[in-house]
Design a protein around this motif. Structure first.
Motif, PDB file in Angstrom:
ATOM      1  N   ASN A   1       0.647  -1.110  -0.145  1.00  0.00           N
ATOM      2  CA  ASN A   1       0.000   0.016   0.092  1.00  0.00           C
ATOM      3  C   ASN A   1       0.860   1.428   0.007  1.00  0.00           C
ATOM      4  OD1 ASN A   1       0.775  -0.525   2.685  1.00  0.00           O
ATOM      5  ND2 ASN A   1      -0.899   0.697   3.432  1.00  0.00           N
ATOM      6  N   ASP A   2       2.003   1.129   0.850  1.00  0.00           N
ATOM      7  CA  ASP A   2       2.820   2.467   0.619  1.00  0.00           C
ATOM      8  C   ASP A   2       3.576   2.511  -0.689  1.00  0.00           C
ATOM      9  OD1 ASP A   2       2.371   3.403   3.189  1.00  0.00           O
ATOM     10  OD2 ASP A   2       4.058   2.099   3.963  1.00  0.00           O
ATOM     11  N   ARG A   3       3.997   1.465  -1.394  1.00  0.00           N
ATOM     12  CA  ARG A   3       4.598   1.798  -2.730  1.00  0.00           C
ATOM     13  C   ARG A   3       3.702   2.075  -3.530  1.00  0.00           C
ATOM     14  NH1 ARG A   3       6.822  -3.335  -1.030  1.00  0.00           N
ATOM     15  NH2 ARG A   3       5.112  -4.658  -2.042  1.00  0.00           N
ATOM     16  N   LEU A   4       2.344   1.698  -3.552  1.00  0.00           N
ATOM     17  CA  LEU A   4       1.388   2.122  -4.481  1.00  0.00           C
ATOM     18  C   LEU A   4       0.963   3.470  -4.193  1.00  0.00           C
ATOM     19  CD1 LEU A   4      -1.258  -0.672  -4.422  1.00  0.00           C
ATOM     20  CD2 LEU A   4       0.425  -0.263  -6.352  1.00  0.00           C
ATOM     21  N   TYR A   5       0.927   4.025  -3.062  1.00  0.00           N
ATOM     22  CA  TYR A   5       0.600   5.424  -2.614  1.00  0.00           C
ATOM     23  C   TYR A   5       1.475   6.371  -2.983  1.00  0.00           C
ATOM     24  CZ  TYR A   5      -0.810   9.555  -0.266  1.00  0.00           C
ATOM     25  OH  TYR A   5      -1.137  10.817   0.223  1.00  0.00           O
ATOM     26  N   PHE A   6       2.877   6.210  -2.896  1.00  0.00           N
ATOM     27  CA  PHE A   6       3.828   7.034  -2.831  1.00  0.00           C
ATOM     28  C   PHE A   6       4.409   6.934  -4.375  1.00  0.00           C
ATOM     29  CE2 PHE A   6       4.466   6.611   1.696  1.00  0.00           C
ATOM     30  CZ  PHE A   6       4.019   7.809   2.048  1.00  0.00           C
ATOM     31  N   SER A   7       4.058   5.935  -5.188  1.00  0.00           N
ATOM     32  CA  SER A   7       4.364   6.115  -6.576  1.00  0.00           C
ATOM     33  C   SER A   7       3.543   6.997  -7.226  1.00  0.00           C
ATOM     34  CB  SER A   7       4.254   4.529  -7.217  1.00  0.00           C
ATOM     35  OG  SER A   7       3.176   4.038  -7.108  1.00  0.00           O
ATOM     36  N   ALA A   8       2.222   6.911  -6.930  1.00  0.00           N
ATOM     37  CA  ALA A   8       1.073   7.697  -7.307  1.00  0.00           C
ATOM     38  C   ALA A   8       0.975   9.233  -6.721  1.00  0.00           C
ATOM     39  CB  ALA A   8      -0.281   7.154  -7.058  1.00  0.00           C
ATOM     40  N   HIS A   9       1.629   9.375  -5.665  1.00  0.00           N
ATOM     41  CA  HIS A   9       1.846  10.676  -5.137  1.00  0.00           C
ATOM     42  C   HIS A   9       3.190  11.182  -4.706  1.00  0.00           C
ATOM     43  CE1 HIS A   9      -2.485  10.981  -4.849  1.00  0.00           C
ATOM     44  NE2 HIS A   9      -2.433   9.781  -4.423  1.00  0.00           N
ATOM     45  N   PRO A  10       3.949  11.321  -5.883  1.00  0.00           N
ATOM     46  CA  PRO A  10       5.430  11.592  -5.616  1.00  0.00           C
ATOM     47  C   PRO A  10       5.566  12.814  -4.876  1.00  0.00           C
ATOM     48  CG  PRO A  10       5.069  11.930  -8.016  1.00  0.00           C
ATOM     49  CD  PRO A  10       3.957  11.187  -7.447  1.00  0.00           C
ATOM     50  N   GLU A  11       4.818  13.834  -4.934  1.00  0.00           N
ATOM     51  CA  GLU A  11       4.931  14.982  -4.066  1.00  0.00           C
ATOM     52  C   GLU A  11       4.682  14.629  -2.431  1.00  0.00           C
ATOM     53  OE1 GLU A  11       0.316  14.676  -4.733  1.00  0.00           O
ATOM     54  OE2 GLU A  11       2.218  14.020  -5.602  1.00  0.00           O
ATOM     55  N   TYR A  12       4.361  13.548  -2.138  1.00  0.00           N
ATOM     56  CA  TYR A  12       4.493  13.322  -0.663  1.00  0.00           C
ATOM     57  C   TYR A  12       5.392  12.258  -0.485  1.00  0.00           C
ATOM     58  CZ  TYR A  12      -0.280  15.440  -0.919  1.00  0.00           C
ATOM     59  OH  TYR A  12      -1.140  16.277  -1.115  1.00  0.00           O
ATOM     60  N   HIS A  13       6.296  11.822  -1.324  1.00  0.00           N
ATOM     61  CA  HIS A  13       7.278  10.763  -1.266  1.00  0.00           C
ATOM     62  C   HIS A  13       8.430  11.376  -0.919  1.00  0.00           C
ATOM     63  CE1 HIS A  13       9.499   7.158  -3.017  1.00  0.00           C
ATOM     64  NE2 HIS A  13       9.828   7.217  -1.670  1.00  0.00           N
ATOM     65  N   MET A  14       8.870  11.648   0.602  1.00  0.00           N
ATOM     66  CA  MET A  14       9.967  12.454   0.989  1.00  0.00           C
ATOM     67  C   MET A  14      11.273  12.066   0.809  1.00  0.00           C
ATOM     68  SD  MET A  14       8.502  14.906   2.845  1.00  0.00           S
ATOM     69  CE  MET A  14       7.427  14.835   1.626  1.00  0.00           C
ATOM     70  N   TYR A  15      11.524  10.641   0.254  1.00  0.00           N
ATOM     71  CA  TYR A  15      12.766  10.344  -0.346  1.00  0.00           C
ATOM     72  C   TYR A  15      13.233  11.397  -1.530  1.00  0.00           C
ATOM     73  CZ  TYR A  15      15.948   7.299  -2.869  1.00  0.00           C
ATOM     74  OH  TYR A  15      17.098   6.882  -3.749  1.00  0.00           O
ATOM     75  N   LEU A  16      12.192  11.579  -2.122  1.00  0.00           N
ATOM     76  CA  LEU A  16      12.332  12.733  -3.709  1.00  0.00           C
ATOM     77  C   LEU A  16      12.183  13.947  -3.075  1.00  0.00           C
ATOM     78  CD1 LEU A  16       9.511  11.020  -5.740  1.00  0.00           C
ATOM     79  CD2 LEU A  16      12.193  10.551  -5.865  1.00  0.00           C
ATOM     80  N   HIS A  17      12.302  14.209  -1.803  1.00  0.00           N
ATOM     81  CA  HIS A  17      12.342  15.858  -1.296  1.00  0.00           C
ATOM     82  C   HIS A  17      13.467  15.924  -0.143  1.00  0.00           C
ATOM     83  CE1 HIS A  17       8.825  16.728  -3.961  1.00  0.00           C
ATOM     84  NE2 HIS A  17       8.477  15.537  -3.557  1.00  0.00           N
ATOM     85  N   PRO A  18      14.807  15.911  -0.372  1.00  0.00           N
ATOM     86  CA  PRO A  18      15.579  16.267   0.731  1.00  0.00           C
ATOM     87  C   PRO A  18      15.584  17.572   1.081  1.00  0.00           C
ATOM     88  CG  PRO A  18      16.559  16.109  -1.651  1.00  0.00           C
ATOM     89  CD  PRO A  18      15.119  15.656  -1.815  1.00  0.00           C
ATOM     90  N   GLU A  19      15.020  18.552   0.547  1.00  0.00           N
ATOM     91  CA  GLU A  19      14.834  19.849   1.164  1.00  0.00           C
ATOM     92  C   GLU A  19      13.856  19.792   2.460  1.00  0.00           C
ATOM     93  OE1 GLU A  19      11.262  19.431  -1.658  1.00  0.00           O
ATOM     94  OE2 GLU A  19      13.171  18.737  -1.507  1.00  0.00           O
ATOM     95  N   MET A  20      13.040  18.672   2.344  1.00  0.00           N
ATOM     96  CA  MET A  20      12.144  18.856   3.639  1.00  0.00           C
ATOM     97  C   MET A  20      12.912  18.109   4.667  1.00  0.00           C
ATOM     98  SD  MET A  20       9.316  19.873   2.891  1.00  0.00           S
ATOM     99  CE  MET A  20       8.152  19.364   4.020  1.00  0.00           C
ATOM    100  N   PRO A  21      12.265  18.089   6.180  1.00  0.00           N
ATOM    101  CA  PRO A  21      12.657  17.570   7.386  1.00  0.00           C
ATOM    102  C   PRO A  21      13.068  15.923   7.144  1.00  0.00           C
ATOM    103  CG  PRO A  21      11.136  19.126   7.949  1.00  0.00           C
ATOM    104  CD  PRO A  21      10.997  18.854   6.314  1.00  0.00           C
ATOM    105  N   SER A  22      14.111  15.515   7.687  1.00  0.00           N
ATOM    106  CA  SER A  22      14.272  13.992   7.793  1.00  0.00           C
ATOM    107  C   SER A  22      13.415  13.675   8.547  1.00  0.00           C
ATOM    108  CB  SER A  22      15.837  13.709   7.951  1.00  0.00           C
ATOM    109  OG  SER A  22      16.120  13.902   9.555  1.00  0.00           O
ATOM    110  N   TYR A  23      13.298  12.089   8.466  1.00  0.00           N
ATOM    111  CA  TYR A  23      12.466  11.397   9.453  1.00  0.00           C
ATOM    112  C   TYR A  23      13.045  11.413  10.797  1.00  0.00           C
ATOM    113  CZ  TYR A  23      10.959   6.863  11.890  1.00  0.00           C
ATOM    114  OH  TYR A  23      10.227   6.047  12.767  1.00  0.00           O
ATOM    115  N   GLN A  24      14.141  11.293  10.863  1.00  0.00           N
ATOM    116  CA  GLN A  24      14.940  11.392  12.127  1.00  0.00           C
ATOM    117  C   GLN A  24      14.725  12.789  12.910  1.00  0.00           C
ATOM    118  OE1 GLN A  24      16.450  10.344   9.328  1.00  0.00           O
ATOM    119  NE2 GLN A  24      16.787   8.146   9.952  1.00  0.00           N
ATOM    120  N   ASP A  25      14.685  13.909  12.213  1.00  0.00           N
ATOM    121  CA  ASP A  25      14.430  15.212  12.579  1.00  0.00           C
ATOM    122  C   ASP A  25      13.202  15.235  13.324  1.00  0.00           C
ATOM    123  OD1 ASP A  25      14.915  17.776  13.307  1.00  0.00           O
ATOM    124  OD2 ASP A  25      14.574  18.598  11.810  1.00  0.00           O
TER     125      ASP A  25
END
Length: 367
Positions: free
Chosen positions: A193-217
């Motif tokens: 379900n995560d693979r399907l969702y983030f492939s359809a919504h790359p704008e929310y896929h944080m791996y593609l957005h290093p300018e956003m906060p990291s998971y650890q942060d």
């Protein structure tokens, strides 16, 4: 951090009992069967009833559930005021089965009077029956201050609100961040379900957005908030966003005696781990039996097919019961594997499905 006697009593009592017995029935007691599902009283501590339609409560009654409907500042849901109207309706019409958590808007955050207005809103909702307050992942990932900087959950601007909640004994349900999969490449995600969702919504896929906060942060900010508010009851929504590793969830619970976690929408990630190390996951649930609440994230929005919703809700509730309460094996399509149930002892199931939620949301300590 101030010592928390609630957890001291909850943890040491079973251990003392084990020391006195040759076999610890608290840990290895009799289990439930699939057929016991409807006969056991249960609370789903994370749902969303966003429309005045009786379908949700009818199915909850059929499956012997009380529900905690959580209002949230989420743009895909009805407005906060519309969610509150539905909550008020059912809190008055069916207070034995329906309960709710309120939320607040971030509009005006950082401006004079925001904290006072927010506290007044929360106080009014509590008087109408709200049992908790929800903060969502827009804090840390969406909302920005006047200078355009992201606002995080440990911002000092929240201090008057969180202090007020601590003083009045109202829990904070905190959803910070996305599933850990959100920061991974698609081919490394653990659930379909995560693979399907983030492939359809790359704008929310944080791996593609290093300018956003990291998971650890984001996790560090949440942990900092919990640490600086030791008298605030913190309910970590969605396994406290630590669904990917029960060891990390254990570290969070050990570090924050004022926190519990709930399971909403993260069962597949837990099953992914138990397929690989069943004993480890089962031991986690047994050890932290006083700190885990059952929840699903089931949602009924306006315009949905209510009959289809009822069938889906029953299936989710039944499947989760099979996994947590029995040793039965079931196919889990999200992880493309067969998952054997944890067969948790009845005493543990009774806490996770009912007693822990009653303690967290219905037993406010005197101040």
């Amino acid at each position: 951090m101030r010592f928390n006697t609630r957890w001291a009593l909850a943890v040491t009592a079973p251990l003392l009992a084990c020391a006195a017995l040759s076999a610890c029935t608290t840990l290895e007691g009799e289990t439930y069967a699939a057929a016991d599902f409807a006969g056991v009283r249960k609370i789903d501590a994370h749902v969303h009833v966003n429309v005045a339609d009786d379908a949700f409560l009818d199915q909850a009654a059929a499956d012997n559930f009380e529900i905690l409907s959580i209002n949230v500042d989420y743009p895909a849901f009805p407005s906060i005021s519309d969610q509150a109207e539905v909550a008020h309706h059912y809190a008055e019409a069916n207070p034995e089965r329906f309960h709710y958590a309120t939320t607040f808007s971030m509009q005006g955050f950082g401006q004079a009077g925001w904290a006072d207005r927010t506290n007044a809103l929360i106080d009014a909702e509590v008087r109408r029956g709200a049992l908790a307050v929800k903060v969502w992942k827009n804090i840390g990932m969406v909302e920005r201050d006047a200078e355009g900087h992201l606002i995080f959950i440990d911002d000092a601007g929240f201090d008057p609100v969180f202090s007020r909640l601590a003083d009045t004994g109202v829990p904070l349900i905190a959803h910070q961040g996305e599933p850990y999969n959100c920061w991974l490449p698609l081919d490394q995600m653990t659930t379909r379900n995560d693979r399907l969702y983030f492939s359809a919504h790359p704008e929310y896929h944080m791996y593609l957005h290093p300018e956003m906060p990291s998971y650890q942060d984001l996790m560090a900010r949440r942990d900092a908030m919990a640490a600086r508010n030791p008298n605030l009851q913190v309910v970590g929504a969605h396994m406290a966003s630590l669904e990917w590793n029960v060891d990390e969830a254990a570290k969070f619970l050990d570090a924050h005696p004022n926190a519990v976690i709930e399971l909403a929408a993260r069962m597949a990630q837990i099953q992914y781990q138990s397929v690989r190390d069943h004993r480890k996951v089962r031991d986690f649930f047994v050890k932290y039996q006083d700190r885990i609440l059952y929840g699903t994230d089931l949602t009924l929005n306006p315009g949905e097919d209510t009959q289809a919703f009822r069938q889906s809700a029953h299936q989710v509730w039944s499947s989760d019961w099979t996994y947590l309460a029995t040793a039965d094996t079931q196919r889990v399509e999200d992880i493309d594997a067969d998952a054997k149930g944890l067969a948790l002892p009845r005493s543990v199931i009774d806490k996770i499905y009912y007693a822990n939620a009653r303690r967290e949301f219905f037993s406010r300590p005197s101040r």
